[in-house]
Design an enzyme around this catalytic site. Structure first.
Site, PDB file in Angstrom:
ATOM      1  N   GLY A 113      37.614  43.815  50.533  1.00 53.57           N
ATOM      2  CA  GLY A 113      37.286  42.405  50.661  1.00 53.57           C
ATOM      3  C   GLY A 113      35.922  42.035  50.098  1.00 53.57           C
ATOM      4  CG  ASP A 167      46.506  49.491  46.765  1.00 55.21           C
ATOM      5  OD1 ASP A 167      46.043  50.617  47.008  1.00 55.21           O
ATOM      6  OD2 ASP A 167      45.820  48.441  46.787  1.00 55.21           O
ATOM      7  CD  GLU A 210      42.471  55.252  52.998  1.00 57.20           C
ATOM      8  OE1 GLU A 210      43.166  54.615  52.197  1.00 57.20           O
ATOM      9  OE2 GLU A 210      41.613  54.730  53.739  1.00 57.20           O
TER      10      GLU A 210
HETATM   11  O1  G3H Z   1      43.429  47.201  49.583  1.00 57.60           O
HETATM   12  C1  G3H Z   1      44.073  46.171  49.652  1.00 57.60           C
HETATM   13  C2  G3H Z   1      44.263  45.361  48.435  1.00 57.60           C
HETATM   14  O2  G3H Z   1      43.151  44.553  48.187  1.00 57.60           O
HETATM   15  C3  G3H Z   1      45.546  44.623  48.478  1.00 57.60           C
HETATM   16  O3  G3H Z   1      45.471  43.460  49.194  1.00 57.60           O
HETATM   17  O4  G3H Z   1      47.378  43.593  50.809  1.00 57.60           O
HETATM   18  O5  G3H Z   1      46.305  41.405  50.239  1.00 57.60           O
HETATM   19  O6  G3H Z   1      47.741  42.581  48.555  1.00 57.60           O
HETATM   20  P1  G3H Z   1      46.809  42.716  49.741  1.00 57.60           P
HETATM   21  P1  13P Z   2      38.393  45.497  46.886  1.00 57.82           P
HETATM   22  O1  13P Z   2      38.730  44.595  48.028  1.00 57.82           O
HETATM   23  O2  13P Z   2      36.972  45.958  46.979  1.00 57.82           O
HETATM   24  O3  13P Z   2      38.703  44.910  45.550  1.00 57.82           O
HETATM   25  O4  13P Z   2      39.291  46.828  47.050  1.00 57.82           O
HETATM   26  C1  13P Z   2      40.597  46.859  46.555  1.00 57.82           C
HETATM   27  C2  13P Z   2      41.349  48.052  47.000  1.00 57.82           C
HETATM   28  O5  13P Z   2      40.821  49.002  47.550  1.00 57.82           O
HETATM   29  C3  13P Z   2      42.793  48.070  46.744  1.00 57.82           C
HETATM   30  O6  13P Z   2      43.411  49.186  47.282  1.00 57.82           O
HETATM   31 ZN    ZN Z   3      42.482  49.830  49.151  1.00 60.02          ZN
END
Ligand code: G3H
Ligand code: 13P
Ligand code: ZN
Length: 369
Positions: free
Chosen positions: A194, A97, A149
């Site tokens: 978030g 991700d 993206e």
């Molecule tokens: O889009 C971001 C995700 O919620 C991942 O969050 O970078 O804190 O693991 P993180």
């Molecule tokens: P949320 O913060 O809405 O759960 O989104 C998660 C996300 O987009 C991870 O890539």
């Molecule tokens: Zn995301």
């Protein structure tokens, strides 16, 4: 059974449904996610962002991890994912991700990730095309799917903060997909990352419709992705706050709005915050109802972290003292086992709700693999 995203996308495009894509940060979360996908007979997409991989390397201070530490964590994550999912009947995807560079995407592919996102959304358009194409070229050689993206989401995106959202331009999307060959495209249409997405968010669903239509007109087969899609259930937030948490100005995306955009080609819906919230709620509730668990030194440390910072609901923060358990799945005491079980329940609750809401239940046999 482990696969790239490609066969999942084909089944979803042909049958008009979507998958939740769930962020995980520990071995037991992978186990719980698989279990609930098995129960609902749904293909599974789990994902780890760079910080999740950093945490999986065993670094408490994961926000300041080096490239090498992230790569180490990717291997630990991928090995755990393979061990847990390989023999299951469920087709499972491990997706990177918000990959921020070609090098991190390459490392994920080399570690065994079957799908990667290269997030060039904050770069100038031409640069975004260039870096995304480079990732696609490498991924194609390894049968790995790629998400790009276009457009910038409001909110915190992997430590990149953007105050305003720049919605995706459908005409740019056509050029981007044509020139890069991505399998999926994350669009900006009103979601944000978030727990503070605003009050009464109304998605610009016409953006999803326009992007989807433009791509179809050009004969481009590219599924759309909705990031920042957590529901942020107000009742769950209230429970956390009633149990000593302090989450302010919470707001999320109502599920009916996501169900609407599935009709416009959204096939992957990213959910992380809801899982974090559910784990925080379950942990707080368990500890409040079972004070004797606090006699256990590991559980005590979790309780102290929860009390020390009531605003934080990221399990990587309040479970940092049991990071060994998080990354190995080894649970040293019965009391800690209860905490881990309640974390698994939280993962299952959220994934189960989304699997049904987005319609991926019972679809595992539709896949051509
Ligand atoms: O889009 C971001 C995700 O919620 C991942 O969050 O970078 O804190 O693991 P993180
Ligand atoms: P949320 O913060 O809405 O759960 O989104 C998660 C996300 O987009 C991870 O890539
Ligand atoms: Zn995301």
């Amino acid at each position: 059974m482990i696969t790239s995203l490609k066969p999942l996308l084909k089944a979803a495009q042909e049958n008009n449904f979507a998958y939740g894509a769930f962020n995980v940060n520990s071995v037991s979360q992978i186990e719980a996610a698989l279990r609930i996908h098995e129960i609902f007979n749904s293909p599974m997409i789990l994902q780890g962002a760079e910080l999740a991989n950093a945490f999986m390397s065993g670094k408490n201070d994961f926000k300041n991890a080096s490239f090498e530490e992230k790569v180490k964590g990717m291997k630990i994550m991928a090995d755990a994912f393979y061990k847990i999912t390989e023999k299951s009947k469920i087709p499972s995807v491990l997706h990177l991700d918000h990959g921020s560079s070609f090098e991190i995407c390459k490392a994920a592919i080399d570690a065994g990730y079957t799908s990667v996102m290269i997030d060039g959304s904050s770069k100038p358009f031409e640069e975004n095309i260039e870096i995304t194409k480079k990732v696609v070229d490498y991924a194609n050689k390894h049968n790995v799917s790629v998400e790009g993206e276009l457009g910038v989401l409001a909110g915190v995106e992997d430590q990149v903060f953007s105050k305003t959202s720049t919605y995706t331009n459908p005409l740019d999307a056509v050029r981007f997909v044509k020139e890069t060959g991505v399998d999926t495209l994350a669009i900006s249409y009103g979601t944000s990352h978030g727990a503070n997405k605003g009050n009464n968010v109304v998605l610009r669903k016409e953006i999803a419709i326009a992007v989807n239509e433009c791509l179809h007109h050009e004969g481009l087969d590219c599924a759309l992705v909705s990031h920042g899609s957590s529901n942020v259930d107000p009742y769950m937030v209230k429970q956390i706050n009633d149990l000593g948490g302090d989450i302010k100005n919470a707001g999320g995306i109502p599920i009916p709005q996501l169900q609407q955009v599935i009709k416009s080609g959204i096939r992957k819906i990213n959910v992380d915050t809801d899982i974090r919230l559910a784990i925080a709620r379950n942990t707080r509730e368990l500890l409040e109802r079972n004070e004797s668990l606090l006699d256990d030194k590991y559980v005590k440390m979790i309780d102290q972290r929860l009390k020390e910072n009531p605003k934080d609901f990221d399990p990587r923060y309040f479970m940092q003292d049991i990071i060994d358990t998080m990354i190995t799945g080894d649970i040293p005491t019965d009391s800690l086992q209860e905490v881990i079980d309640s974390m698994k329940d939280a993962v299952m609750e959220v994934c189960g709700r989304m699997i049904v809401a987005f319609g991926s239940n019972e679809k595992y046999k539709l896949l051509d693999i």
